[in-house]
Design a protein around this motif. Structure first.
Motif, PDB file in Angstrom:
ATOM      1  N   LEU A 198      -0.789  -9.207  -8.556  1.00 43.30           N
ATOM      2  CA  LEU A 198      -0.765  -7.748  -8.587  1.00 43.30           C
ATOM      3  C   LEU A 198      -2.006  -7.110  -7.979  1.00 43.30           C
ATOM      4  CD1 LEU A 198       0.703  -6.982 -12.137  1.00 43.30           C
ATOM      5  CD2 LEU A 198       1.904  -7.254  -9.969  1.00 43.30           C
ATOM      6  N   SER A 199      -3.156  -7.780  -8.042  1.00 46.73           N
ATOM      7  CA  SER A 199      -4.405  -7.152  -7.596  1.00 46.73           C
ATOM      8  C   SER A 199      -5.345  -8.195  -7.028  1.00 46.73           C
ATOM      9  CB  SER A 199      -5.073  -6.398  -8.751  1.00 46.73           C
ATOM     10  OG  SER A 199      -5.302  -7.274  -9.843  1.00 46.73           O
ATOM     11  N   SER A 211      -5.634  -3.690 -12.099  1.00 42.42           N
ATOM     12  CA  SER A 211      -6.691  -3.248 -11.190  1.00 42.42           C
ATOM     13  C   SER A 211      -7.952  -4.059 -11.435  1.00 42.42           C
ATOM     14  CB  SER A 211      -6.979  -1.757 -11.385  1.00 42.42           C
ATOM     15  OG  SER A 211      -8.012  -1.325 -10.537  1.00 42.42           O
ATOM     16  N   LEU A 212      -8.749  -4.244 -10.377  1.00 44.00           N
ATOM     17  CA  LEU A 212     -10.017  -4.951 -10.440  1.00 44.00           C
ATOM     18  C   LEU A 212     -11.063  -4.132  -9.697  1.00 44.00           C
ATOM     19  CD1 LEU A 212      -8.712  -8.535  -9.593  1.00 44.00           C
ATOM     20  CD2 LEU A 212      -9.532  -7.792 -11.830  1.00 44.00           C
ATOM     21  N   ALA A 213     -12.275  -4.051 -10.255  1.00 42.45           N
ATOM     22  CA  ALA A 213     -13.350  -3.285  -9.622  1.00 42.45           C
ATOM     23  C   ALA A 213     -14.693  -3.841 -10.057  1.00 42.45           C
ATOM     24  CB  ALA A 213     -13.253  -1.798  -9.973  1.00 42.45           C
ATOM     25  N   TRP A 226     -14.722  -5.326 -13.558  1.00 41.88           N
ATOM     26  CA  TRP A 226     -13.838  -4.636 -14.480  1.00 41.88           C
ATOM     27  C   TRP A 226     -12.413  -5.139 -14.277  1.00 41.88           C
ATOM     28  CZ3 TRP A 226     -14.831  -1.853 -18.615  1.00 41.88           C
ATOM     29  CH2 TRP A 226     -16.028  -1.134 -18.730  1.00 41.88           C
ATOM     30  N   VAL A 227     -11.733  -5.421 -15.360  1.00 37.19           N
ATOM     31  CA  VAL A 227     -10.331  -5.826 -15.321  1.00 37.19           C
ATOM     32  C   VAL A 227      -9.531  -4.765 -16.061  1.00 37.19           C
ATOM     33  CG1 VAL A 227      -8.648  -7.612 -15.892  1.00 37.19           C
ATOM     34  CG2 VAL A 227     -10.993  -8.253 -15.272  1.00 37.19           C
ATOM     35  N   GLY A 228      -8.688  -4.057 -15.325  1.00 32.57           N
ATOM     36  CA  GLY A 228      -7.848  -3.036 -15.929  1.00 32.57           C
ATOM     37  C   GLY A 228      -6.462  -3.557 -16.224  1.00 32.57           C
ATOM     38  N   CYS A 269      -3.343   1.798 -12.987  1.00 30.71           N
ATOM     39  CA  CYS A 269      -4.758   1.883 -13.353  1.00 30.71           C
ATOM     40  C   CYS A 269      -5.602   1.811 -12.091  1.00 30.71           C
ATOM     41  CB  CYS A 269      -5.125   0.765 -14.323  1.00 30.71           C
ATOM     42  SG  CYS A 269      -6.871   0.665 -14.753  1.00 30.71           S
ATOM     43  N   ALA A 270      -6.656   2.614 -12.041  1.00 32.52           N
ATOM     44  CA  ALA A 270      -7.661   2.559 -10.980  1.00 32.52           C
ATOM     45  C   ALA A 270      -9.030   2.648 -11.622  1.00 32.52           C
ATOM     46  CB  ALA A 270      -7.458   3.685  -9.972  1.00 32.52           C
ATOM     47  N   LEU A 271      -9.968   1.795 -11.179  1.00 30.42           N
ATOM     48  CA  LEU A 271     -11.286   1.690 -11.800  1.00 30.42           C
ATOM     49  C   LEU A 271     -12.375   1.932 -10.770  1.00 30.42           C
ATOM     50  CD1 LEU A 271     -10.603  -1.498 -13.929  1.00 30.42           C
ATOM     51  CD2 LEU A 271     -11.040   0.768 -14.852  1.00 30.42           C
ATOM     52  N   MET A 272     -13.523   2.417 -11.256  1.00 31.25           N
ATOM     53  CA  MET A 272     -14.670   2.679 -10.403  1.00 31.25           C
ATOM     54  C   MET A 272     -15.928   2.699 -11.259  1.00 31.25           C
ATOM     55  SD  MET A 272     -15.651   6.234  -8.508  1.00 31.25           S
ATOM     56  CE  MET A 272     -15.673   6.963 -10.137  1.00 31.25           C
TER      57      MET A 272
END
Length: 810
Positions: free
Chosen positions: A211-212, A281-283, A307-309, A344-347
């Motif tokens: 997925l990401s 999501s990953l960031a 970060w793992v969303g 999900c979106a991470l920053m």
């Protein structure tokens, strides 16, 4: 649309950890749509065809609505350049790129913003990513990836080869022409977008779709997240050929995370529901210095975190030891608008993290502001009191079992060759009578001048040494590369005899090997000449240990006995049988600069004080002059059998490390005579060896580096620990050890860890990296043991078919 609102504190600290910056109500659900978040903006679709851009710095600012699509928006992405900041939105009818500054100016002037059309009629777009200079955009549509040129608005490459819809794509930061894509076919592929060629295709990673993707530029690793919570990490270092570093099960890591923190609740809240954690999501994650994983003694640089969303929470994963640093569950904060997320979106920016969520079942879209420092502090390990250290900070207590060991000698001083020859001459002289005698009639010993100054020595000349050595003492090169070149190979016996254990002497001149045929052999450091044979055991030799002065050799065998040998005469001077150790002995060594012997017998750690005397009475050779007395014994906390033991002997240290069958590592403080700490769940199986970074007399290391130690278990790789924090600092899993307990060793400089493997290779890891730096081929069977020379950059490996290999540095 509703006004932005901030969630109140939860349990007295929730407001300090997470804050809901704003909440937007849309007419259509944005679940399973790629969202975008980049400081200081968030972008998401509203009412399907409109793109909404919201400021995270000032949520009260008016929303920027961008219209231009006729089909529902399925993917949104920000560019990587700050000026001009662009955002891309994709639907089935077209892919549009918007310049935010121009759009905001047009909105203020009352005109409709217009986007730049990058492509039309491309199909359903699952993901969009910009290159690092925003000159290209990778669009994932169907089973292919289209690389669009932003300047010419044309497709410069069509990357086809996946067997399922492409779900994620990333540009490599240090190789701008490299694109990595993940797909529902459960694999990832590496492409060269200049030529459109396929560089690498992975095998099937997991049982669920990918997925990401996330590329970490600091560690040069690729993280691929699956729909069932599996994270696969690969090395992108040049020459590593995209090999897999490790695999992380997010749910299992959650169980270990809460098991080590008393009072915390895990994923299962008592309702028996099996929770799935898809990696949405990953960031990159920024942690302040002193809180992150770089606070140990491994390196000066901070270790990377990600970060793992997921659908139910956010997690911080350490990319060095692949363990969780913190976990945030949405349902722990009841005032949050979204409890289960579909997108999900991470920053991370300026010490804060922003998470843009779209509800799984509703039409809400929210933005969360998370303080990672407060989150990590709220979930740190319980305070352990005074940090432990291998180097003692105080003297020996008068009540300590170590008190009487260093005060008196433990063995008699061996006579030199010249002195022994003089004594033999005196013993052979006949009886002579004199008119004047000083004693009972025997001749007096020849008069010897103990200190006679040499006046004939010229200045500038070095005084010749009385004992010349063919092995000059040289300083170990601390910056030397790892020993990887095979110089010599030999067989220890005629048949196939396994080498059970190995150890170099402290001066690096001799190598002792314990064999399965009941023998112990001592070789020259360069594996030349005939070895010295030590025979007497009735079982396989399972453990060896040199004394600090390299004059004595300890050996333990499966026959239940422990023997002490005089290295130069090959004769045992002390034999301890089953009457002393009723339980099996797995480890034996000299301890506290040869003041004691340290033995593990069953679940007990025994400290023995010894007196070694190699002299023998010719009429009573069966009678040993040497003796041994048990000073102290200490069982493990859970009364489990000790499987590994380690303690420094090159310098004074009060701490002893013991691994047991309960999958724990226990730290014993022999100065206090008690257990100081217990590390639970060290491996998935009992650790069969502990190896400390003891350095070498030929080199120096920073004092904190001696607190590193490594453990290994069958099927669970090697883990590197810091004694001060009792935490795993790094994990090495690139070598196969599924059935046989292969050995590990630290290099004298402390920069490398070597280990054996079942694929007939030895592996050398750099302690600053999570993947192996060198694979050493040339073996003919499973590599059972490894040993670094303490005086030269050399490595000796042993195999189950009875062969030794000597590797040297290039």
């Amino acid at each position: 649309m509703e006004e932005p609102q901030t969630s109140p504190a939860h349990d007295g600290c929730g407001g300090d950890i997470v804050t809901e910056r704003f909440r937007v109500q849309s007419e259509r659900s944005a679940s399973h749509v790629q969202l975008a978040c980049r400081a200081p903006h968030c972008a998401f679709p509203v009412d399907w065809t409109a793109l909404c851009v919201q400021s995270t710095a000032d949520p009260a600012q008016q929303l920027l609505i961008l219209k231009g699509h006729h089909q529902p928006i399925t993917a949104v992405a920000f560019g990587n350049m700050e000026h001009p900041l662009v955002v891309c939105s994709a639907s089935q009818d077209c892919v549009l790129m918007w310049k935010l500054e121009e759009c905001q100016e047009n909105a203020l002037q009352g005109t409709d913003p217009h986007g730049l059309v990058l492509g039309t009629r491309l199909g359903e777009v699952r993901c969009v990513r910009f290159s690092w200079d925003d000159q290209m955009a990778a669009v994932c549509t169907g089973n292919r990836v289209l690389v669009l040129d932003v300047q010419s608005q044309t497709a410069c490459a069509k990357l086809e080869g996946h067997q399922g819809p492409v779900t994620a794509a990333e540009f490599c930061a240090w190789q701008a022409h490299v694109v990595i894509s993940g797909s529902e076919d459960r694999s990832f592929k590496v492409w060269d977008c200049r030529s459109g060629a396929l560089v690498h295709s992975s095998a099937v990673l997991t049982a669920s779709p990918v997925l990401s993707l996330f590329i970490d530029g600091e560690s040069q690793q690729l993280v691929a997240g699956g729909a069932e919570g599996q994270l696969c990490i690969f090395s992108l270092v040049e020459g590593h050929h995209y090999r897999q570093v490790t695999r992380v099960d997010l749910r299992k890591e959650m169980g270990s995370f809460y098991a080590s923190r008393p009072g915390e609740r895990g994923l299962d809240r008592g309702d028996g529901v099996d929770v799935v954690l898809p990696v949405l999501s990953l960031a990159h994650c920024d942690l302040p210095p002193g809180l992150g994983p770089g606070r140990g003694c491994l390196s000066q640089e901070r270790t990377s975190c990600v970060w793992v969303g997921s659908s139910t929470g956010m997690f911080i994963l350490n990319l060095a030891n692949f363990e969780l640093e913190a976990a945030l569950h949405y349902q722990d904060f009841q005032d949050l608008s979204i409890q289960v997320a579909g997108s999900c979106a991470l920053m991370s920016s300026c010490g804060k993290a922003f998470c843009l969520l779209a509800s799984m079942f509703g039409n809400e879209i929210t933005c969360l502001e998370v303080d990672p420092a407060a989150l990590v502090r709220s979930q740190q390990h319980p305070h352990l009191g005074t940090p432990l250290s291998v180097l003692p900070s105080s003297g020996v207590s008068p009540t300590s079992p170590l008190y009487f060991g260093a005060a008196k000698g433990t063995h008699i001083k061996l006579a030199g060759r010249h002195q022994a020859a003089a004594q033999s001459v005196l013993q052979d002289q006949p009886l002579v009578f004199h008119s004047r005698v000083r004693s009972s009639g025997y001749t007096a010993a020849p008069h010897m001048t103990m200190f006679s100054p040499k006046t004939s020595v010229k200045r500038g000349c070095q005084r010749p040494s009385r004992r010349r050595s063919t092995h000059p003492c040289q300083e170990y090169p601390s910056d030397s590369p790892a020993p990887t070149r095979l110089r010599r190979q030999l067989s220890v016996a005629q048949g196939l005899v396994a080498v059970r254990c190995m150890q170099f002497s402290g001066d690096g001149r001799r190598l002792a090997c314990g064999l399965a045929d009941h023998l112990a052999l001592v070789f020259d450091a360069h594996l030349t000449g005939a070895p010295a044979v030590f025979s007497g055991h009735d079982g396989a030799v399972s453990a060896l240990g040199w004394s600090h002065d390299a004059q004595w050799l300890l050996s333990a065998s499966l026959d239940g006995t422990v023997r002490v040998w005089l290295a130069r005469s090959r004769e045992p001077v002390l034999c301890l049988g089953t009457d002393v150790f009723p339980e099996p002995v797995h480890h034996v060594q000299f301890y506290y600069l040869d003041s004691f012997m340290l033995v593990s017998s069953g679940p007990e750690l025994q400290l023995l004080r010894h007196h070694l005397d190699p002299r023998r009475d010719e009429l009573r050779r069966y009678k040993q002059r040497s003796r041994c007395t048990r000073v102290f014994r200490l069982p493990t906390t859970e009364a489990a059998e000790i499987t590994g033991l380690s303690a420094p002997n090159e310098f004074y240290s009060h701490l002893v490390l013991a691994a047991s069958r309960s999958r724990t590592v226990e730290v014993f403080d022999l100065n206090a005579g008690r257990s100081a700490a217990v590390i639970q769940g060290v491996h998935s199986r009992p650790a069969h060896q502990i190896c400390q970074n003891q350095g070498s007399p030929s080199t120096t290391q920073p004092p904190q580096a001696y607190n590193l130690f490594a453990t290994t278990a069958v099927g669970d790789g090697v883990r590197l620990w810091d004694l001060r924090t009792l935490r795993c600092e790094r994990r090495f899993e690139g070598h196969p050890t599924r059935c046989f307990p292969c050995g590990i060793a630290f290099s004298p400089c402390g920069r490398f860890v070597a280990c054996g493997a079942e694929d007939r290779n030895a592996y050398v890891y750099d302690v600053g990296s999570s993947t192996f730096s060198h694979r050493l081929p040339g073996h003919t069977d499973t590599v059972s043991g490894v040993a670094f020379s303490p005086s030269a950059p050399q490595l000796v490996t042993a195999t189950l078919d009875g062969k030794l290999q000597l590797f040297v540095a290039e």
